[in-house]
Design an enzyme around this catalytic site. Structure first.
Site, PDB file in Angstrom:
ATOM      1  N   TRP A  35     -64.327  11.300  37.464  1.00 35.76           N
ATOM      2  CA  TRP A  35     -63.486   9.927  37.971  1.00 35.76           C
ATOM      3  C   TRP A  35     -64.386   8.680  37.567  1.00 35.76           C
ATOM      4  CZ3 TRP A  35     -63.898   5.417  40.653  1.00 35.76           C
ATOM      5  CH2 TRP A  35     -62.751   4.822  41.255  1.00 35.76           C
ATOM      6  N   PHE A  85     -50.481  21.679  44.995  1.00 32.21           N
ATOM      7  CA  PHE A  85     -50.783  22.148  46.359  1.00 32.21           C
ATOM      8  C   PHE A  85     -52.131  23.104  46.129  1.00 32.21           C
ATOM      9  CE2 PHE A  85     -46.251  22.382  48.293  1.00 32.21           C
ATOM     10  CZ  PHE A  85     -46.350  21.177  48.211  1.00 32.21           C
ATOM     11  N   LYS A 144     -57.283  16.843  42.002  1.00 27.40           N
ATOM     12  CA  LYS A 144     -57.082  18.003  41.020  1.00 27.40           C
ATOM     13  C   LYS A 144     -56.702  17.675  39.580  1.00 27.40           C
ATOM     14  CE  LYS A 144     -53.543  20.186  42.487  1.00 27.40           C
ATOM     15  NZ  LYS A 144     -52.740  20.749  43.312  1.00 27.40           N
ATOM     16  N   ALA A 159     -43.394  22.239  44.418  1.00 26.99           N
ATOM     17  CA  ALA A 159     -44.447  23.525  44.795  1.00 26.99           C
ATOM     18  C   ALA A 159     -44.139  24.071  46.030  1.00 26.99           C
ATOM     19  CB  ALA A 159     -45.709  22.927  44.805  1.00 26.99           C
ATOM     20  N   THR A 217     -57.296  14.618  38.419  1.00 26.68           N
ATOM     21  CA  THR A 217     -58.664  13.977  37.576  1.00 26.68           C
ATOM     22  C   THR A 217     -59.295  15.137  37.236  1.00 26.68           C
ATOM     23  OG1 THR A 217     -59.611  13.782  39.607  1.00 26.68           O
ATOM     24  CG2 THR A 217     -58.631  11.737  38.710  1.00 26.68           C
ATOM     25  N   PHE A 264     -68.367  12.203  45.446  1.00 31.88           N
ATOM     26  CA  PHE A 264     -68.222  10.645  46.119  1.00 31.88           C
ATOM     27  C   PHE A 264     -69.603  10.161  46.291  1.00 31.88           C
ATOM     28  CE2 PHE A 264     -63.698   9.795  47.181  1.00 31.88           C
ATOM     29  CZ  PHE A 264     -63.252  10.959  46.734  1.00 31.88           C
ATOM     30  N   LYS A 269     -47.183   8.200  47.663  1.00 32.41           N
ATOM     31  CA  LYS A 269     -48.225   9.244  46.794  1.00 32.41           C
ATOM     32  C   LYS A 269     -48.786   8.615  45.590  1.00 32.41           C
ATOM     33  CE  LYS A 269     -48.967  13.909  44.908  1.00 32.41           C
ATOM     34  NZ  LYS A 269     -49.010  13.625  43.690  1.00 32.41           N
ATOM     35  N   ARG A 304     -47.973  18.456  35.001  1.00 30.14           N
ATOM     36  CA  ARG A 304     -46.651  18.254  35.338  1.00 30.14           C
ATOM     37  C   ARG A 304     -46.339  16.666  35.102  1.00 30.14           C
ATOM     38  NH1 ARG A 304     -47.423  20.041  41.236  1.00 30.14           N
ATOM     39  NH2 ARG A 304     -49.435  19.116  40.628  1.00 30.14           N
TER      40      ARG A 304
END
Lengths: 565, 565
Positions: free
Chosen positions: B419, B311, B81, B283, B83, B391, B115, B104
């Site tokens: 990415w 989220f 999200k 969140a 990226t 991917f 994370k 954020r």
């Protein structure tokens, strides 16, 4: 509701006086010291950090003269050590010297508690005072985060199996918060069941009491900083083997948190003299001086560097000389002892309420405290001068009483008025400081590294505190022997004693002698590189008063912060 | 010993990729948006805060278009999200639009935990990533300090006589630390005797769970910030009357601590697109979006502003729309839903280990999760587009499966490769976003202010979660009635539900419906201005994994921080 935006800033407050001057852009202050624009990182227009890469280029430069400002044993009357440091720096600059000052950075605890900020007062302040007294450049937050990361890693280590066999009853690494919060002194953590870990006793110190802060202020560079962090002892195993922080594998992350903070901060006085304000360890369980990296940078850049140490000279100056100067290889050139007539009267037995009444006899009695501190500093081979921080109520006879008492020691007394007049009020003091500092140095530490720890404590007690005897509890004696056996015997000693008296009894003002100094406990600060000897209850987490200073702090309608002092 | 300076930075790491680009001076980035030099405070060369005085000048400007990036229900496969937010912002800039992004700011907890940081990855990162992921400009430290100052004032109030008659069993204001530290979840403070206060149960949340953080992210200006802080409920009296923070007389000091932090931060992407990174509330018990003041500033300065919410869309987007947009009067122009083929396969029942194997059936099954989120967003009157974060293992058949499933909803799917390629990999997405955003807005919130709290919860459960029923515990029902009676009935609801499922059961992937949503507890966040409905165990203090990310973080021999991701 607490609508503070309706409040107004008191026009006579330190905040208002500081706000009456527009600081110069910090790159101009840096330029005065010859620091190029790429040698600093700016934090807004008036604050900067010296870049690590630039600091490294300073290492080989010949240092300027280092002047220590210290004081008599503190009384509720106050002395004005920080204002004198600032005023003297400004005075040196006024008379044409390339001068800088080095101060500790404030902690939020006293700012919101009783003591207030740490940026001086009157016309002798460093600016921007609000920024410096609040978050400044975030150094204390970085130290708190690094400290508490290690705390979290310790409990996490217990949670995931305790491979190091830590004894949860003997974890000495506590947690920190940069506030006065007595409810956190003693806590139980890990409650609430298996998911939250193993319940154990713990507690919080104020950040300035963290060993990370002490190391921050003693490490010469990042490499040494890291090595010292790794050496910190965080507890013991069930078999009573010491466990070092390095075993928790978080020292790299701690250093990552501390890297930027470790760069010296540059600000200015109200008269635009460069001021390095960096680090601020407790003066009881630690050594109470600003960072070595800031002091060394300042010495490389200025001809005269004025700095201060915490508490009175028996604690602050002794630790400055025997711990900071010893570890950093610094040679101080002169010492200034700050006193006020009012405080000397208190040492002579006068109560706070009576301080406004002239009392030559009390001054002549109380001056014994000042004379003792002067004598002590002379034992380090330091030339000394006394700065008498002037109050309007002081009478000529009282001031003469101070001069008379100091005459036998060959020390002159300068009446200073920098609080009211800025650097102009300390020019005579500055002239004498230059004369003293330019003589060849005869400085030496009080004791050699090789002296056993117990004898180091006894030497300080005898020579500085004038104790008749030192008593060690059985536990303290045994612990000292253990430390000697473990190879820590060459470390200097950091005395944790009340600042209010030469003795361990805070009520004994003046110049007591022949008392017994009780050493109740000793602690190893292996990373900081000293052994702490505790001679009484040492408070590592202050409390707030019934009306905390926080209640008077506000942001006014224009967005300016008021109520800081 | 843990000599990390011998470690080297992995050349394929995000840190190394970010480090391969030299950022532009931050004043140049500001200038791209028309911000004058005196409109910012620089924090080093690449970070700045917009000055409050400058922000005030932006209030009357017509806003640009606001684009929300949200996602499917998260799986261990990840979606990307952040990226995508960065890549889309860069793509908009590449095709000549005046674009900015709003994100954020990271918390240290996940950085040192599992994370990692929050600055994107690959060629879609914001820089300087090390600074942003560590202390940045000190905002989280300021929030921690302000929060804990109030905590200290509460215990100090008890200590000095408890004039407010606070019930020590009903103090809901906890303490915070910006770390993952499970041992602090539940503690007892005030132990050790009368000098340390009254023992009571307490606990620490991670800073991002603080109501101060939620307010920081919802307040429009300093005045409203102060009023909201005063309204926070910190506990109850013995007579069960709610006590507000304002009664502790520390809100002015809290605001003084928060004033600078509240100024929006400006940084840049690797492609030099301006990025506002400011605030970061949880969140679950909060609304999970960056600050209103940053979003509004960005909208005043750029034509297209891309932002994200925490989220999946059921939680993040719903709160963004129903709480943030409602309170701030924002009108979003379009929504992007991010998904990956891998994550859709997990929603279709495939295990992590099998994700490399093509499985069109699983994609077609799992895409129900994506379709549900798209449908939900359309209920707000928002135009929607899907970004399929590519991917190398994705097959054309799998991608076609996604397109097919979305076709009935009139939503197109763009395969993105930001990415690997930066903004160039998201240009088609950007073109469509512009087309959607430039249409007249039909946005509306899901429910009106006037709907009773219970019905707000039921509306979200029915319309977004597709629950068949909402069950309220007796306590939750009674508390909702109390809140309605006390005049809080017009507040929006902040749902605290697992992010892994539309239901309250984290194991139910895909698009479940007809389930029962159990509301176990409700809490009032009177300062933030919402009522929190808890539908399961909500973790407000995470723990560290057995091998925390902290172990891999270091400062290399050149002083560069490595090991951050």
């Amino acid at each position: 509701m607490d609508q503070t935006s309706a409040r107004r800033i008191d026009p006579n407050s330190d905040a208002a006086i500081a706000g009456s001057v527009t600081p110069f852009p910090i790159e101009d202050i840096a330029a005065r010291l010859g620091i190029p624009a790429n040698g600093i990182f700016r934090y807004g227009p008036y604050k900067a950090k010296l870049a690590h890469d630039y600091v490294r280029t300073l290492e080989e430069r010949a240092p300027g003269k280092l002047i220590l400002v210290t004081a008599i044993s503190p009384t509720p009357a106050g002395e004005g050590k920080t204002t004198t440091t600032i005023g003297l720096g400004d005075a040196l600059a006024r008379i044409g010297k390339k001068a800088a000052i080095c101060l500790r950075e404030p902690s939020l605890g006293p700012v919101f508690g009783a003591k207030g900020g740490a940026t001086g007062g009157g016309r002798a302040q460093i600016v921007p005072m609000q920024d410096i007294n609040l978050h400044f450049t975030g150094d204390l937050h970085a130290i708190s985060a690094a400290h508490n990361l290690l705390s979290a890693l310790i409990d996490n280590h217990l949670y995931w199996g305790n491979a190091l066999d830590l004894d949860t009853r003997r974890i000495s690494w506590r947690r920190v918060v940069d506030l006065n919060d007595r409810a956190l002194r003693q806590v139980v953590v890990g409650l609430g069941g298996a998911a939250n870990g193993f319940p154990r006793e713990d507690g919080f110190d104020i950040t300035v009491a963290s060993e990370v802060m002490a190391i921050f202020c003693l490490a010469k560079n990042l490499e040494e900083f890291e090595a010292r962090l790794s050496r910190m002892v965080i507890g013991q195993t069930r078999g009573k083997r010491m466990v070092e922080a390095g075993a928790l594998k978080g020292v790299g992350a701690m250093l990552a948190l501390l890297r930027d903070a470790f760069q010296p901060n540059l600000v200015q006085t109200m008269e635009h003299t460069p001021a390095f304000v960096h680090g601020g360890p407790f003066a009881n369980i630690a050594h109470g001086c600003n960072s070595v990296i800031a002091t060394r940078s300042a010495l490389a850049l200025a001809d005269y560097v004025v700095t201060e140490a915490g508490f009175g000279a028996d604690l602050g100056a002794e630790k400055f000389l025997d711990i900071k100067c010893r570890q950093a290889g610094l040679t101080p050139a002169a010492a200034v002892v700050v006193a006020t007539v009012r405080a000397l009267k208190m040492h002579g037995g006068v109560a706070v309420k009576q301080l406004g009444t002239p009392d030559v006899a009390a001054v002549r009695s109380g001056v014994a405290n000042l004379a003792r501190h002067v004598e002590n500093l002379q034992k380090f081979g330091l030339p000394v001068v006394v700065a008498l921080n002037r109050f309007l109520s002081d009478t000529p006879e009282e001031i003469e009483g101070v001069r008379d008492a100091l005459a036998p020691l060959g020390v002159s007394v300068h009446v200073c008025s920098h609080w009211a007049e800025g650097g102009a009020g300390a020019e005579a003091l500055a002239q004498e400081v230059i004369a003293l500092a330019d003589r060849p140095s005869a400085f030496h530490t009080l004791y050699p590294d090789a002296l056993p720890l117990r004898e180091k404590i006894e030497t300080i007690a005898r020579e500085i505190y004038r104790a008749g005897e030192v008593s060690f509890t059985a536990a303290a004696g045994a612990r000292l022997a253990e430390m000697e056996a473990a190879g820590f015997g060459r470390l200097p000693v950091c005395m944790a004693k009340t600042q209010y008296s030469f003795s361990a009894d805070p009520a004994l003002r003046g110049a007591p002698s022949g008392h017994v100094l009780p050493v109740r406990e000793v602690r190893l600060s292996a990373g900081a590189g000293f052994v702490v000897a505790l001679t009484g209850d040492v408070m590592t987490m202050p409390g707030l008063p019934s009306v905390p200073a926080a209640e008077g702090i506000f942001v006014d309608a224009a967005g300016v912060i008021g109520g800081l002092s």
